[in-house]
Write a protein that holds these residues in place. Structure first.
Motif, PDB file in Angstrom:
ATOM      1  N   LEU A 105       1.013  -1.352   0.149  1.00 15.43           N
ATOM      2  CA  LEU A 105      -0.016   0.127   0.116  1.00 15.43           C
ATOM      3  C   LEU A 105       0.977   1.199   0.129  1.00 15.43           C
ATOM      4  O   LEU A 105       1.831   1.172   0.630  1.00 15.43           O
ATOM      5  N   HIS A 106       0.430   2.222  -0.690  1.00 20.48           N
ATOM      6  CA  HIS A 106       1.286   3.471  -0.906  1.00 20.48           C
ATOM      7  C   HIS A 106       0.467   4.861  -0.747  1.00 20.48           C
ATOM      8  O   HIS A 106       1.223   5.891  -0.684  1.00 20.48           O
ATOM      9  N   THR A 107      -0.882   4.792  -0.463  1.00 20.54           N
ATOM     10  CA  THR A 107      -1.574   6.157  -0.577  1.00 20.54           C
ATOM     11  C   THR A 107      -1.779   6.201   0.839  1.00 20.54           C
ATOM     12  O   THR A 107      -2.240   5.056   1.729  1.00 20.54           O
ATOM     13  N   LEU A 108      -1.903   7.564   1.292  1.00 20.95           N
ATOM     14  CA  LEU A 108      -2.230   7.790   2.858  1.00 20.95           C
ATOM     15  C   LEU A 108      -3.629   7.218   3.253  1.00 20.95           C
ATOM     16  O   LEU A 108      -3.853   6.565   4.108  1.00 20.95           O
ATOM     17  N   PRO A 109      -4.576   7.338   2.444  1.00 21.69           N
ATOM     18  CA  PRO A 109      -5.968   6.985   2.860  1.00 21.69           C
ATOM     19  C   PRO A 109      -6.218   5.279   2.969  1.00 21.69           C
ATOM     20  O   PRO A 109      -6.563   4.834   4.094  1.00 21.69           O
TER      21      PRO A 109
END
Length: 149
Positions: A105-109
């Motif tokens: 996973l790489h996005t903040l949300p």
């Protein structure tokens, strides 16, 4: 020096004999808990490897804490409703999948949601494990302390 003539009571504890299912449960839970080493390093990973800000890492850590605050209560309720073994299997499988998914996973949300899921599942097996241990370990005799006369 005068010798004390009172009889000495030597109380020896009974040997602890536990069923094999107990030791299997303890070994499995110990392996499960070894995944908790991920949590302290999550913030470092987010800041150093994923280049998030400290505030973003704090948000992810707070999401983990929020999940951790309510996870055991939900799991205890589930253990009472659907059964201890089913709850144990579901929570252990789910936390394993989330742990394995976390590095992808790489996005903040998405990371925040995954951290909440990890927190929710982090201690979720504990109520079921404790209830199963209570079922497996036989109740011992009532131990009375010797009363000096």
């Amino acid at each position: 020096m005068a010798r004390d003539n009172r009889p000495t009571l030597q109380v020896r504890p009974a040997p602890l004999r536990l069923p094999a299912a107990y030791w299997t449960l303890v070994a499995g839970f110990t392996i499960c808990r070894s995944g908790c080493v991920v949590v302290p390093f999550l913030s470092l990973y987010l800041v150093r490897q994923q280049h998030f800000s400290a505030a973003d890492a704090a948000q992810v850590s707070a999401a983990f804490g929020a999940g951790w605050a309510i996870g055991p209560a939900i799991a205890g309720w589930l253990a009472d409703r659907i059964g201890r073994r089913q709850t144990l299997l579901v929570t252990l499988s789910a936390v394993t999948m989330v742990y394995l998914l976390l590095p992808a996973l790489h996005t903040l949300p998405v990371l925040t949601a995954a951290a909440f899921a990890v927190g929710l599942l982090f201690d979720a097996p504990r109520p079921a494990v404790l209830a199963l241990v209570a079922d497996l370990v036989p109740v011992g005799p009532h131990l009375e302390w010797p009363v000096p006369s």
